[in-house]
Design a protein around this motif. Structure first.
Motif, short mmCIF file in Angstrom:
data_model
loop_
_atom_site.label_atom_id
_atom_site.label_comp_id
_atom_site.label_asym_id
_atom_site.label_seq_id
_atom_site.Cartn_x
_atom_site.Cartn_y
_atom_site.Cartn_z
N PRO A 194 95.74 -5.03 -5.51
CA PRO A 194 95.30 -5.23 -6.67
C PRO A 194 94.87 -3.82 -7.33
CG PRO A 194 93.59 -6.04 -5.11
CD PRO A 194 94.97 -5.65 -4.39
N THR A 195 94.48 -3.04 -6.52
CA THR A 195 94.33 -1.67 -7.05
C THR A 195 94.55 -0.35 -6.31
OG1 THR A 195 91.80 -1.55 -6.11
CG2 THR A 195 92.02 -2.44 -8.33
N LYS B 137 94.48 3.96 -6.66
CA LYS B 137 94.38 5.14 -7.21
C LYS B 137 95.02 6.22 -6.34
CE LYS B 137 90.32 3.36 -9.64
NZ LYS B 137 88.98 3.53 -10.03
N ARG C 178 89.26 -2.34 2.18
CA ARG C 178 89.23 -1.23 1.26
C ARG C 178 89.72 0.04 2.11
NH1 ARG C 178 84.56 -1.35 -1.55
NH2 ARG C 178 83.49 -1.48 0.46
N ALA D 187 92.61 2.33 -2.21
CA ALA D 187 93.11 1.11 -2.74
C ALA D 187 92.52 -0.07 -2.05
CB ALA D 187 94.81 1.04 -2.29
N GLU D 188 92.72 -1.17 -2.69
CA GLU D 188 92.11 -2.49 -1.85
C GLU D 188 93.46 -3.38 -1.65
OE1 GLU D 188 89.19 -6.29 -2.88
OE2 GLU D 188 89.43 -4.60 -4.34
#
Length: 168
Positions: free
Chosen positions: A74-75, A77, A105, A118-119
């Motif tokens: 979902p995320t 960076k 995480r 990231a997750e």
């Protein structure tokens, strides 16, 4: 062929946290073409190393009874590029661990510098259904990554034995 994006585990706390490292050299095939004259590690491979570290952590929590597949990121960076000669440290921590799946995480560091974070969500598949859908060869638990976990456990037991011997 299965690609392994970690070299070894340096810390493993069941159901909580795993830390692994990857040493990058010009011998890595992807550096030849990504990019000629300016070799950088593709960002997708950062995530693959993080997912392998977290996937082993999640799978080990249930004694590898279910297959663990990456379901979603979902995320993510990315803070900078990574080059040959650097050592990446993948750190994953369990956020949620349930019967149907888990989330972790993760961070990636080169030395003390944060490179990416990231997750990651993982789904559990029971052995019968996953074998029917995918066969055995598509999962990390049947190969080298599971062996790396075994080596990490041996090293941890050896260091605790050494510490106990030093105390006696």
């Amino acid at each position: 062929m299965r690609w392994v994006w970690i070299d070894r585990f340096v810390e493993f706390q069941s159901r909580q946290r795993a830390v692994a490292v990857k040493n990058l050299s010009m011998a890595e095939e992807f550096f030849d073409e990504h990019f000629p004259g300016y070799p950088v590690m593709p960002a997708a491979l950062f995530l693959e190393g993080l997912a392998q570290t977290g996937g082993i952590l999640v799978g080990e929590a249930n004694d590898f009874k279910e297959k663990v597949v990456l379901a979603k990121i979902p995320t993510a960076k990315f803070h900078r590029e990574v080059f040959p000669g650097e050592q990446l440290t993948y750190t994953t921590e369990v956020l949620i661990l349930r019967e149907e799946g888990a989330s972790v995480r993760g961070t990636i560091h080169a030395g003390a510098e944060l490179v990416a974070e990231a997750e990651i969500f993982f789904a559990h598949l029971d052995q019968a259904r996953s074998k029917q859908m995918f066969g055995d060869s598509n999962f990390v638990f049947t190969g080298e990554l599971k062996n790396l976990l075994g080596l990490a456990r041996l090293a941890a037991n050896g260091s605790s034995n050494t510490e106990e011997g030093a105390k006696a």
